[in-house]
Design an enzyme around this catalytic site. Structure first.
Site, PDB file in Angstrom:
ATOM      1  N   GLY A 300      23.260  53.126  35.614  1.00  0.00           N
ATOM      2  CA  GLY A 300      22.159  53.150  34.640  1.00  0.00           C
ATOM      3  C   GLY A 300      22.305  51.955  33.724  1.00  0.00           C
ATOM      4  O   GLY A 300      21.756  50.884  33.956  1.00  0.00           O
ATOM      5  N   CYS A 371      15.026  58.671   6.529  1.00  0.00           N
ATOM      6  CA  CYS A 371      15.675  59.452   5.471  1.00  0.00           C
ATOM      7  C   CYS A 371      16.793  60.326   6.013  1.00  0.00           C
ATOM      8  O   CYS A 371      16.676  61.559   6.054  1.00  0.00           O
ATOM      9  CB  CYS A 371      14.635  60.293   4.749  1.00  0.00           C
ATOM     10  N   GLU A 372      17.840  59.698   6.476  1.00  0.00           N
ATOM     11  CA  GLU A 372      19.040  60.377   6.971  1.00  0.00           C
ATOM     12  C   GLU A 372      20.212  59.478   6.635  1.00  0.00           C
ATOM     13  O   GLU A 372      20.161  58.272   6.904  1.00  0.00           O
ATOM     14  CB  GLU A 372      19.005  60.515   8.510  1.00  0.00           C
TER      15      GLU A 372
HETATM   16  N1  LLP Z   1      23.909  59.607  37.248  1.00  0.00           N
HETATM   17  C1  LLP Z   1      23.798  60.753  36.563  1.00  0.00           C
HETATM   18  C2  LLP Z   1      23.710  62.025  37.290  1.00  0.00           C
HETATM   19  C3  LLP Z   1      23.771  60.722  35.166  1.00  0.00           C
HETATM   20  O1  LLP Z   1      23.666  61.861  34.488  1.00  0.00           O
HETATM   21  C4  LLP Z   1      23.842  59.481  34.490  1.00  0.00           C
HETATM   22  C5  LLP Z   1      23.805  59.421  33.042  1.00  0.00           C
HETATM   23  C6  LLP Z   1      23.939  58.308  35.253  1.00  0.00           C
HETATM   24  C7  LLP Z   1      23.971  58.412  36.635  1.00  0.00           C
HETATM   25  C8  LLP Z   1      23.989  56.939  34.638  1.00  0.00           C
HETATM   26  O2  LLP Z   1      25.061  56.734  33.797  1.00  0.00           O
HETATM   27  P1  LLP Z   1      25.370  55.239  33.287  1.00  0.00           P
HETATM   28  O3  LLP Z   1      25.654  54.428  34.497  1.00  0.00           O
HETATM   29  O4  LLP Z   1      24.198  54.770  32.544  1.00  0.00           O
HETATM   30  O5  LLP Z   1      26.537  55.367  32.390  1.00  0.00           O
HETATM   31  N2  LLP Z   1      22.577  58.545  26.195  1.00  0.00           N
HETATM   32  C9  LLP Z   1      23.930  58.214  26.578  1.00  0.00           C
HETATM   33  C10 LLP Z   1      24.119  58.221  28.045  1.00  0.00           C
HETATM   34  C11 LLP Z   1      23.827  59.545  28.703  1.00  0.00           C
HETATM   35  C12 LLP Z   1      24.016  59.401  30.183  1.00  0.00           C
HETATM   36  C13 LLP Z   1      23.596  60.598  30.908  1.00  0.00           C
HETATM   37  N3  LLP Z   1      23.735  60.476  32.319  1.00  0.00           N
HETATM   38  C14 LLP Z   1      24.286  56.860  25.986  1.00  0.00           C
HETATM   39  O6  LLP Z   1      23.450  56.277  25.306  1.00  0.00           O
HETATM   40  O7  LLP Z   1      25.391  56.398  26.156  1.00  0.00           O
END
Ligand code: LLP
Length: 442
Positions: A300, A371-372
């Site tokens: 991701g 406002c936090e």
């Molecule tokens: N595959 C699955 C099943 C996932 O749940 C996720 C991320 C990914 C792949 C991709 O992960 P990455 O390669 O991006 O690390 N909001 C959080 C991240 C939550 C990720 C949730 N799942 C942040 O901003 O760090």
């Protein structure tokens, strides 16, 4: 409002090197376009993405996987990181697939041109109609994360008179050694099936007229700081894949999840490069003996995070108590990560400060208008003496920035701009403020 939030302690406070955000004559650019020009044309806050950086990141993961595993690898981009249509269409053009987590993401991915045969569907809470839409679209696999979900998939397939292609997402109980909010591979989290549970449904799946076991999957978490947990998880997954085959499943693929890390600028040591991650996956496959399967990975942030900055303008500077506050026009509403995870994002002035103001840095809190007390982009961050009107670039905002944004305090979603060489394109316009109440009735 309580005490001031405590600054997270980080070993380093440097701006990560991103080739596509060069400084020319002291002024930050995205590829060939000056960030100041973008701010003038689009106002602030605005997310600015580099097309070249996305292409480079995709190429790096693709070649790392090819070099390390010598196999057919599907890169199923976790579109939750940044699902802007222009970015999805660009990645689709490279042959990229998608990891989705909702019916909305399914439609988004298909609309952007991602081939359904390259889409996998993760998530612990898929609704029946989302499962139906996925089966009808002919996606590569629904990643089943619980036994009750398996029942719903089977009954939806039966109702459609077809077989649903599924993968069992197992929870390997491996510690990803990352922030607890983004760790997903331990039994204490809601994700995946415990191995014993996955084993217990194998016979039923193999004999089911409604289900086809296409693969096995796992995702142990994000921002993997070392490769050892990945090897361990892949080895567990590989052994389970072989068990599935032994149980009579004509299993095709093994999905090793995401977690490919990116640099935010606070790292004491660099993360291992993509090739090391590829090798870690290959090592897990070798250890398990599961060397025959097609591979899927779900990066991701690594594909889009470094490619984006959040461009924001300083509104006010004030000193209060012992703290210097730099109040900017971006907030937790555009970049929630600092408030939610105390995440570090490097921040740099778009124009190098003039000698008269002083290039000397001193600590400040970069805060937004919301406002936090938790509304901060940085705490105790050494920055030069900036003043009202100056532009700042917040790095690493290409992933989980716009996607996690919100309209709290009636804040209008920021615009998104994609740069390609000397060209900039508004890939999502800032909507009119009235759009915030467009579906309200009174
Ligand atoms: N595959 C699955 C099943 C996932 O749940 C996720 C991320 C990914 C792949 C991709 O992960 P990455 O390669 O991006 O690390 N909001 C959080 C991240 C939550 C990720 C949730 N799942 C942040 O901003 O760090």
């Amino acid at each position: 409002m309580g005490d001031a939030p405590k600054a997270p302690s980080f070993a380093r406070t440097e701006v990560p090197e991103v080739a596509s955000f060069p400084r020319k004559d002291g002024k930050l650019h995205c590829e060939g376009v000056s960030l100041a020009a973008i701010a003038l044309a689009q106002q602030t806050p605005t997310y600015v993405y580099s097309g070249a950086e996305i292409d480079t990141a995709f190429g790096a993961i693709r070649s790392a996987m090819a070099a390390a595993t010598d196999r057919d690898v599907l890169i199923a981009y976790a579109i939750k990181a940044n699902a802007n249509m222009a970015i999805l269409a660009r990645l689709a053009g490279h042959g990229c697939g998608a990891d989705i987590v909702s019916g909305g993401e399914l439609l988004r991915a298909k609309t952007a041109g991602i081939d359904p045969s390259r889409i996998v569907f993760s998530g612990v809470g898929k609704r029946a109609e989302e499962i139906r839409a996925a089966i009808e679209s002919g996606i590569r696999a629904i990643h089943v994360e619980s036994v009750p979900e398996l029942d719903v998939v089977a009954s939806e397939a039966r109702a459609l008179g077809t077989k649903a292609r599924i993968a069992l997402r197992v929870n390997p109980d491996v510690d990803a050694e990352t922030h607890p909010y983004i760790a997903t591979g331990l039994h204490g989290t809601k994700f995946g099936l415990e191995l014993d549970v996955a084993r217990s449904v194998l016979g039923r799946i193999v004999s089911s007229p409604d289900l086809q076991l296409e693969g096995v999957a796992c995702h142990i978490g994000s921002q993997l700081g070392s490769t050892a947990p990945l090897t361990e998880a892949v080895a567990i997954l590989g052994r389970f894949a072989l068990e599935c085959r032994a149980a009579g499943a004509s299993l095709r693929s093994l999905d090793v999840g995401g977690g490919w890390p990116m640099h935010y600028g606070c790292e004491a040591a660099p993360y291992p490069p993509p090739l090391e991650f590829g090798r870690a996956i290959a090592a897990g496959l070798r250890q398990s003996g599961a060397t025959e399967f097609d591979l899927i990975t779900e990066p991701g942030r690594a594909l889009v995070g470094p490619a984006g900055v959040l461009l924001t303008r300083v509104l006010y500077v004030k000193t209060q108590g012992t703290r210097r506050f730099v109040v900017v026009d971006a907030a937790m509403t555009e970049l929630l990560r600092p408030a939610l995870y105390e995440a570090y994002h490097a921040i740099a002035p778009v124009a190098l400060p003039s000698a008269t103001l002083g290039v000397q840095t001193s600590p400040c809190d970069v805060v937004g208008p919301v406002c936090e007390s938790g509304d901060f982009l940085a705490l105790e961050r050494p920055l030069p003496q900036v003043q009202a009107g100056d532009l700042l670039a917040v790095y690493g905002a290409g992933a989980y920035g716009r996607e996690m944004s919100m309209t709290y305090n009636a804040r209008v979603p920021a615009a998104e701009v994609l740069v390609d060489g000397a060209l900039m394109k508004v890939v999502r316009a800032r909507p009119p403020v009235e759009s915030l109440w467009a579906h309200e009735h009174w």
